[in-house]
Motif scaffolding. Structure first.
Motif, PDB file in Angstrom:
ATOM      1  N   PRO A   1       0.831  -1.204   0.000  1.00 42.35           N
ATOM      2  CA  PRO A   1       0.000   0.000   0.000  1.00 42.35           C
ATOM      3  C   PRO A   1       0.872   1.263   0.000  1.00 42.35           C
ATOM      4  CG  PRO A   1      -0.848  -1.579   1.581  1.00 42.35           C
ATOM      5  CD  PRO A   1       0.457  -2.127   1.074  1.00 42.35           C
ATOM      6  N   LEU A   2       0.423   2.276  -0.706  1.00 48.59           N
ATOM      7  CA  LEU A   2       1.126   3.551  -0.860  1.00 48.59           C
ATOM      8  C   LEU A   2       2.495   3.401  -1.515  1.00 48.59           C
ATOM      9  CD1 LEU A   2       0.282   5.214   2.584  1.00 48.59           C
ATOM     10  CD2 LEU A   2      -0.902   5.510   0.402  1.00 48.59           C
ATOM     11  N   GLY A   3       2.782   2.228  -2.052  1.00 44.65           N
ATOM     12  CA  GLY A   3       4.074   2.017  -2.692  1.00 44.65           C
ATOM     13  C   GLY A   3       5.222   1.977  -1.706  1.00 44.65           C
ATOM     14  N   LEU A   4       4.946   1.596  -0.466  1.00 46.64           N
ATOM     15  CA  LEU A   4       5.987   1.566   0.564  1.00 46.64           C
ATOM     16  C   LEU A   4       7.127   0.638   0.170  1.00 46.64           C
ATOM     17  CD1 LEU A   4       3.963   1.372   3.911  1.00 46.64           C
ATOM     18  CD2 LEU A   4       5.091   3.361   2.931  1.00 46.64           C
TER      19      LEU A   4
ATOM     20  N   PHE B   1       8.581  -0.022   5.265  1.00 46.26           N
ATOM     21  CA  PHE B   1       7.767  -1.020   5.952  1.00 46.26           C
ATOM     22  C   PHE B   1       8.459  -1.472   7.236  1.00 46.26           C
ATOM     23  CE2 PHE B   1       6.896  -5.642   6.471  1.00 46.26           C
ATOM     24  CZ  PHE B   1       5.567  -5.549   6.867  1.00 46.26           C
ATOM     25  N   ARG B   2       9.773  -1.709   7.146  1.00 48.15           N
ATOM     26  CA  ARG B   2      10.538  -2.139   8.329  1.00 48.15           C
ATOM     27  C   ARG B   2      10.515  -1.075   9.425  1.00 48.15           C
ATOM     28  NH1 ARG B   2      16.276  -3.471   6.720  1.00 48.15           N
ATOM     29  NH2 ARG B   2      16.449  -3.974   8.926  1.00 48.15           N
ATOM     30  N   VAL B   3      10.603   0.208   9.033  1.00 49.64           N
ATOM     31  CA  VAL B   3      10.553   1.294  10.021  1.00 49.64           C
ATOM     32  C   VAL B   3       9.200   1.307  10.718  1.00 49.64           C
ATOM     33  CG1 VAL B   3      10.462   3.815  10.271  1.00 49.64           C
ATOM     34  CG2 VAL B   3      12.336   2.756   9.011  1.00 49.64           C
ATOM     35  N   LEU B   4       8.112   1.204   9.950  1.00 47.03           N
ATOM     36  CA  LEU B   4       6.782   1.185  10.556  1.00 47.03           C
ATOM     37  C   LEU B   4       6.645   0.015  11.529  1.00 47.03           C
ATOM     38  CD1 LEU B   4       4.377   2.073   7.596  1.00 47.03           C
ATOM     39  CD2 LEU B   4       5.124   3.552   9.473  1.00 47.03           C
ATOM     40  N   LYS B   5       7.100  -1.129  11.108  1.00 44.83           N
ATOM     41  CA  LYS B   5       7.011  -2.327  11.949  1.00 44.83           C
ATOM     42  C   LYS B   5       7.839  -2.157  13.234  1.00 44.83           C
ATOM     43  CE  LYS B   5       6.944  -7.275  11.188  1.00 44.83           C
ATOM     44  NZ  LYS B   5       7.128  -8.336  10.214  1.00 44.83           N
ATOM     45  N   TYR B   6       9.045  -1.614  13.087  1.00 43.86           N
ATOM     46  CA  TYR B   6       9.938  -1.412  14.242  1.00 43.86           C
ATOM     47  C   TYR B   6       9.321  -0.410  15.223  1.00 43.86           C
ATOM     48  CZ  TYR B   6      14.308  -0.835  16.817  1.00 43.86           C
ATOM     49  OH  TYR B   6      15.270  -0.807  17.804  1.00 43.86           O
TER      50      TYR B   6
ATOM     51  N   THR C   1      20.605   9.451   5.356  1.00 43.04           N
ATOM     52  CA  THR C   1      19.902   8.585   4.401  1.00 43.04           C
ATOM     53  C   THR C   1      18.512   8.229   4.920  1.00 43.04           C
ATOM     54  OG1 THR C   1      22.003   7.692   3.618  1.00 43.04           O
ATOM     55  CG2 THR C   1      20.029   6.402   3.130  1.00 43.04           C
ATOM     56  N   VAL C   2      18.415   7.920   6.201  1.00 45.84           N
ATOM     57  CA  VAL C   2      17.112   7.598   6.782  1.00 45.84           C
ATOM     58  C   VAL C   2      16.180   8.802   6.654  1.00 45.84           C
ATOM     59  CG1 VAL C   2      15.867   6.993   8.905  1.00 45.84           C
ATOM     60  CG2 VAL C   2      18.039   5.873   8.378  1.00 45.84           C
ATOM     61  N   GLN C   3      16.691  10.005   6.967  1.00 44.29           N
ATOM     62  CA  GLN C   3      15.872  11.213   6.873  1.00 44.29           C
ATOM     63  C   GLN C   3      15.407  11.481   5.457  1.00 44.29           C
ATOM     64  OE1 GLN C   3      18.248  14.304   8.791  1.00 44.29           O
ATOM     65  NE2 GLN C   3      16.450  14.852   9.982  1.00 44.29           N
ATOM     66  N   ARG C   4      16.322  11.466   4.507  1.00 47.78           N
ATOM     67  CA  ARG C   4      15.990  11.837   3.125  1.00 47.78           C
ATOM     68  C   ARG C   4      15.246  10.757   2.365  1.00 47.78           C
ATOM     69  NH1 ARG C   4      21.466  14.745   0.945  1.00 47.78           N
ATOM     70  NH2 ARG C   4      21.255  16.632   2.164  1.00 47.78           N
ATOM     71  N   ASP C   5      15.662   9.506   2.530  1.00 50.66           N
ATOM     72  CA  ASP C   5      15.131   8.438   1.677  1.00 50.66           C
ATOM     73  C   ASP C   5      13.966   7.673   2.286  1.00 50.66           C
ATOM     74  OD1 ASP C   5      17.101   9.162  -0.086  1.00 50.66           O
ATOM     75  OD2 ASP C   5      18.426   7.484   0.390  1.00 50.66           O
ATOM     76  N   ILE C   6      13.777   7.766   3.584  1.00 51.02           N
ATOM     77  CA  ILE C   6      12.729   6.962   4.220  1.00 51.02           C
ATOM     78  C   ILE C   6      11.741   7.836   4.979  1.00 51.02           C
ATOM     79  CG2 ILE C   6      12.293   5.143   5.930  1.00 51.02           C
ATOM     80  CD1 ILE C   6      15.113   4.044   5.127  1.00 51.02           C
ATOM     81  N   GLU C   7      12.268   8.630   5.884  1.00 50.53           N
ATOM     82  CA  GLU C   7      11.421   9.400   6.780  1.00 50.53           C
ATOM     83  C   GLU C   7      10.555  10.440   6.061  1.00 50.53           C
ATOM     84  OE1 GLU C   7      12.644  10.703  11.011  1.00 50.53           O
ATOM     85  OE2 GLU C   7      13.191  12.363   9.669  1.00 50.53           O
ATOM     86  N   LEU C   8      11.082  11.092   5.045  1.00 57.20           N
ATOM     87  CA  LEU C   8      10.322  12.137   4.349  1.00 57.20           C
ATOM     88  C   LEU C   8       9.003  11.616   3.807  1.00 57.20           C
ATOM     89  CD1 LEU C   8      12.942  14.265   2.372  1.00 57.20           C
ATOM     90  CD2 LEU C   8      11.551  14.948   4.323  1.00 57.20           C
ATOM     91  N   TYR C   9       9.045  10.448   3.165  1.00 54.64           N
ATOM     92  CA  TYR C   9       7.822   9.900   2.594  1.00 54.64           C
ATOM     93  C   TYR C   9       6.850   9.472   3.696  1.00 54.64           C
ATOM     94  CZ  TYR C   9       4.630   7.374  -0.442  1.00 54.64           C
ATOM     95  OH  TYR C   9       3.505   6.956  -1.111  1.00 54.64           O
ATOM     96  N   LEU C  10       7.362   8.841   4.738  1.00 56.26           N
ATOM     97  CA  LEU C  10       6.497   8.411   5.836  1.00 56.26           C
ATOM     98  C   LEU C  10       5.832   9.611   6.512  1.00 56.26           C
ATOM     99  CD1 LEU C  10       8.717   5.599   7.420  1.00 56.26           C
ATOM    100  CD2 LEU C  10       6.727   5.328   5.925  1.00 56.26           C
ATOM    101  N   LEU C  11       6.575  10.693   6.677  1.00 60.14           N
ATOM    102  CA  LEU C  11       6.008  11.926   7.246  1.00 60.14           C
ATOM    103  C   LEU C  11       4.961  12.532   6.315  1.00 60.14           C
ATOM    104  CD1 LEU C  11       9.212  13.636   8.672  1.00 60.14           C
ATOM    105  CD2 LEU C  11       7.174  13.042   9.996  1.00 60.14           C
ATOM    106  N   ALA C  12       5.289  12.614   5.024  1.00 61.72           N
ATOM    107  CA  ALA C  12       4.376  13.214   4.043  1.00 61.72           C
ATOM    108  C   ALA C  12       3.054  12.451   3.968  1.00 61.72           C
ATOM    109  CB  ALA C  12       5.036  13.262   2.666  1.00 61.72           C
TER     110      ALA C  12
END
Length: 186
Positions: free
Chosen positions: A113-116, A121-126, A148-159
């Motif tokens: 879902p949402l193209g995660l 997905f691992r961050v959400l699960k953790y 890398t976590v901020q730019r490549d993962i966290e930004l999309y999860l926050l948005a």
């Protein structure tokens, strides 16, 4: 060139550059430009791109909106998905594409879902299993540096409203719903 000199009157030329990552351009370069920030693609824009690339495919059950929802607002992703759908329909010898076909293709391509991505997905699960975490802790868990976590993962999860930050990163109620949906599809 080839021993000859060419003189250009640069006041008569305009250059156009486009970037989806303007933060990576040098400050002196950006200072010399006139900047235009474009609005993000809307779902109807992305659906239009999908239809232009799949003219011979009949969509059922308004599945187009579900397809573009995993493209992360990126028209290139819609084009890639169009190609996948075209191949899927060709292989199955079908011209109608509905929810059943989309579920089958999602399972084949492991589209969440949402193209995660798997890291998101691992961050959400953790976060769901271990509670709020610092950026450094998430980086250590993923084996990635904090930037890398901020730019490549966290930004999309926050948005997408899946995580929030109150000093530490935490999963939101929406993030928990999406996590459950992801786990059900696994």
């Amino acid at each position: 060139f080839d021993g000859q000199e060419y003189h250009f009157n640069y006041s008569r030329f305009s250059f156009l550059a486009a970037s989806t990552n303007s933060e990576k351009l040098s400050k002196p370069f950006i200072d010399r430009l006139k900047r235009f920030d474009l609005e993000p693609y809307t779902k109807p824009d992305l659906v239009g791109i999908l239809h232009k690339n799949l003219k011979e495919t009949n969509f059922k059950e308004k599945v187009e909106e579900k397809i573009v929802s995993v493209a992360r607002g990126n028209p290139r992703s819609v084009i890639h998905l169009s190609s996948d759908i075209k191949n899927f329909c060709s292989q199955k010898n079908i011209s109608n594409f509905g929810q059943k076909e989309w579920n089958g293709l999602r399972n084949i391509l492991n589209i969440r879902p949402l193209g995660l991505t798997s890291s998101e997905f691992r961050v959400l699960k953790y976060l769901n299993n271990h509670g709020p975490q610092t950026l450094r802790c998430l980086g250590a868990y993923l084996g990635l540096d904090s930037v890398t976590v901020q730019r490549d993962i966290e930004l999309y999860l926050l948005a997408q409203g899946l995580v929030g930050i109150d000093v530490k990163r935490r999963i939101t109620g929406l993030g928990q719903k999406v996590l459950i949906e992801c786990e059900e599809k696994s």
